[in-house]
Design an enzyme around this catalytic site. Structure first.
Site, mmCIF file in Angstrom:
data_model
loop_
_atom_site.group_PDB
_atom_site.id
_atom_site.type_symbol
_atom_site.label_atom_id
_atom_site.label_comp_id
_atom_site.label_asym_id
_atom_site.label_seq_id
_atom_site.Cartn_x
_atom_site.Cartn_y
_atom_site.Cartn_z
ATOM 1 C CE1 TYR A 124 -71.036 -121.134 19.483
ATOM 2 C CE2 TYR A 124 -69.581 -119.634 18.321
ATOM 3 C CZ TYR A 124 -70.596 -120.577 18.306
ATOM 4 O OH TYR A 124 -71.158 -120.945 17.104
ATOM 5 C CG ASN A 149 -70.836 -137.543 26.237
ATOM 6 O OD1 ASN A 149 -70.104 -138.383 26.773
ATOM 7 N ND2 ASN A 149 -71.435 -136.583 26.926
HETATM 8 P P1 NAD Z 1 -79.482 -122.720 17.726
HETATM 9 O O1 NAD Z 1 -79.204 -122.102 19.041
HETATM 10 O O2 NAD Z 1 -80.759 -122.402 17.037
HETATM 11 O O3 NAD Z 1 -79.382 -124.311 17.810
HETATM 12 C C1 NAD Z 1 -78.628 -124.999 18.753
HETATM 13 C C2 NAD Z 1 -79.446 -126.185 19.233
HETATM 14 O O4 NAD Z 1 -78.659 -126.929 20.185
HETATM 15 C C3 NAD Z 1 -80.725 -125.754 19.973
HETATM 16 O O5 NAD Z 1 -81.804 -126.529 19.535
HETATM 17 C C4 NAD Z 1 -80.397 -126.026 21.438
HETATM 18 O O6 NAD Z 1 -81.539 -126.282 22.219
HETATM 19 C C5 NAD Z 1 -79.474 -127.223 21.324
HETATM 20 N N1 NAD Z 1 -78.587 -127.381 22.478
HETATM 21 C C6 NAD Z 1 -77.832 -126.417 23.085
HETATM 22 N N2 NAD Z 1 -77.151 -126.962 24.107
HETATM 23 C C7 NAD Z 1 -77.471 -128.278 24.141
HETATM 24 C C8 NAD Z 1 -77.098 -129.370 24.989
HETATM 25 N N3 NAD Z 1 -76.256 -129.191 26.012
HETATM 26 N N4 NAD Z 1 -77.621 -130.590 24.745
HETATM 27 C C9 NAD Z 1 -78.504 -130.771 23.704
HETATM 28 N N5 NAD Z 1 -78.894 -129.790 22.893
HETATM 29 C C10 NAD Z 1 -78.379 -128.561 23.105
HETATM 30 O O7 NAD Z 1 -78.235 -122.338 16.784
HETATM 31 P P2 NAD Z 1 -77.947 -122.658 15.247
HETATM 32 O O8 NAD Z 1 -77.711 -121.382 14.573
HETATM 33 O O9 NAD Z 1 -78.940 -123.614 14.723
HETATM 34 O O10 NAD Z 1 -76.527 -123.382 15.373
HETATM 35 C C11 NAD Z 1 -76.383 -124.792 15.264
HETATM 36 C C12 NAD Z 1 -74.892 -125.146 15.325
HETATM 37 O O11 NAD Z 1 -74.198 -124.482 14.270
HETATM 38 C C13 NAD Z 1 -74.223 -124.723 16.624
HETATM 39 O O12 NAD Z 1 -73.310 -125.717 17.014
HETATM 40 C C14 NAD Z 1 -73.490 -123.455 16.253
HETATM 41 O O13 NAD Z 1 -72.344 -123.251 17.044
HETATM 42 C C15 NAD Z 1 -73.121 -123.730 14.798
HETATM 43 N N6 NAD Z 1 -72.931 -122.456 14.066
HETATM 44 C C16 NAD Z 1 -74.006 -121.736 13.635
HETATM 45 C C17 NAD Z 1 -73.799 -120.535 12.968
HETATM 46 C C18 NAD Z 1 -74.939 -119.690 12.436
HETATM 47 O O14 NAD Z 1 -74.670 -118.627 11.871
HETATM 48 N N7 NAD Z 1 -76.182 -120.099 12.513
HETATM 49 C C19 NAD Z 1 -72.497 -120.075 12.753
HETATM 50 C C20 NAD Z 1 -71.436 -120.829 13.237
HETATM 51 C C21 NAD Z 1 -71.660 -122.041 13.871
#
Ligand code: NAD
Ligand code: UDP
Length: 308
Positions: A143, A97
């Site tokens: 994931y 999307n």
């Molecule tokens: P988080 O869970 O705090 O944030 C993810 C956000 O996405 C949340 O606000 C959630 O409500 C939203 N979300 C989930 N599914 C959704 C959907 N179907 N539609 C709309 N919104 C949706 O996690 P984060 O740590 O902030 O991670 C953010 C991104 O970074 C993610 O994609 C994660 O895979 C990636 N990431 C983070 C880390 C880390 O260490 N923090 C490491 C690797 C990758």
């Protein structure tokens, strides 16, 4: 610019919203609040350049934007395994999307990929050329494989449709605005230490991770998005490696907690070691992390002390 951030109400997304608003951009934050919360963006609601919409990336959406950061996806193993099928849909349908939107609007689009694409790595430290070691049918696969497929989609849209992509692979990042029940190791240990609860090390605690402070990471995001040297993938993370035992000891020391350390079973397919090779980030983005773990833990502990 008008910039869309999916997952903008989450831990990383809310820091990114703040950073881009401070730079004078218009920000549209799209989030279904699965692991994000309105509290994370509450302080931004009065900013006339900020809009938020409750929406799921699995369902299509339209808006006119110049840049898209695609962050929507639960990141903690506890939360992404809660509804594994939904996690894959979020990564794959969400990518389709967002990429469709980027194609129509000619927006540059950024994918928050992950070190999990390397699985339980046989190459250490992990560089971007390594293809990874992922169990396709394990508990983490929803994931890992979702994110791997999203990367594939990004590069296919780039090759086939000329979409202007940027892909980064994030290694463990921590900081203020992680949820109390996030379930990832840094927030778990801090919350347990502050409450005086036992600190739960999974396994013998010899597994390693490399922890990046959120401000460093967000700086890397913006540098990656706004350069034209590489589309990626580029690793972003802190190359200093700690065992979980060392992390627990450090949290106990900084909080001055009396919590005891207990051991619980190691979850299936838990990677034994993880450390980014950040040569590409240094070369193309002029980026390297500045915040040491002890310093970053202090400000994260301050945050949790206030909200608990
Ligand atoms: P988080 O869970 O705090 O944030 C993810 C956000 O996405 C949340 O606000 C959630 O409500 C939203 N979300 C989930 N599914 C959704 C959907 N179907 N539609 C709309 N919104 C949706 O996690 P984060 O740590 O902030 O991670 C953010 C991104 O970074 C993610 O994609 C994660 O895979 C990636 N990431 C983070 C880390 C880390 O260490 N923090 C490491 C690797 C990758
Ligand atoms: N871990 C732990 N105790 C906890 C939570 C996690 O020992 O309360 C361990 C987990 O088994 C893993 C590491 O800490 O080896 C990092 O886990 P996290 O869930 O933060 O992220 P991962 O890097 O595994 O996705």
């Amino acid at each position: 610019m008008r910039i869309l951030i999916t997952g903008g109400a989450g831990f990383l997304g809310s820091h990114l919203c703040e950073r881009l608003l401070n730079e004078g951009h218009e920000v549209i934050c799209l989030d279904n609040l699965f692991t994000g919360t309105k509290r994370n963006i509450h302080h931004l609601l009065d900013n006339r350049n900020f809009e938020w919409m409750r929406h799921d990336v699995v369902d299509g959406f339209k808006c006119e934007v110049d840049q898209i950061y695609n962050l929507a996806c639960p990141a903690s193993p506890v939360h992404y395994q809660y509804n594994a099928i939904k996690t894959i849909k979020t990564s794959v349908m969400g990518a389709i999307n967002c990429l469709g939107l980027a194609k129509r609007t000619n927006a540059r689009i950024f994918q928050a990929s992950t070190s999990e694409v390397y699985g339980d790595p046989h190459v250490h430290p992990q560089n971007e050329e390594y293809w990874g070691n992922v169990n396709t049918i394990g508990l983490r696969a929803c994931y890992d494989e979702g994110k791997r497929c999203a990367e594939t989609l990004f590069f296919d849209y780039h090759r086939q449709n000329g979409v202007d992509i940027r892909v980064i692979r994030i290694f463990n990042t921590y900081g203020p605005r992680m949820m109390v029940n996030d379930g990832r190791v840094v927030s778990n240990f801090i919350v347990q230490a502050l409450k005086g609860d036992p600190i739960t090390i999974y396994g013998d605690g010899s597994q390693t991770r490399s922890f990046c402070y959120v401000d460093d990471l967000i700086d890397g995001f913006v540098r990656m998005m706004n350069q034209s040297e590489t589309v990626g993938p580029v690793n972003l993370g802190n190359p200093v490696e700690f065992t979980m035992k060392e992390l627990a000891d450090l949290v106990v020391e900084i909080t001055g907690s009396n919590s005891e350390i207990v051991h619980k079973p190691l979850p299936a397919d838990d990677p034994k070691q993880r450390r980014p090779d950040i040569e590409k980030a240094t070369k193309y983005l002029g980026w390297e992390p500045k915040v040491q773990l002890a310093e970053g833990l202090k400000s994260t502990i301050d945050y949790f002390s206030k909200i608990l």
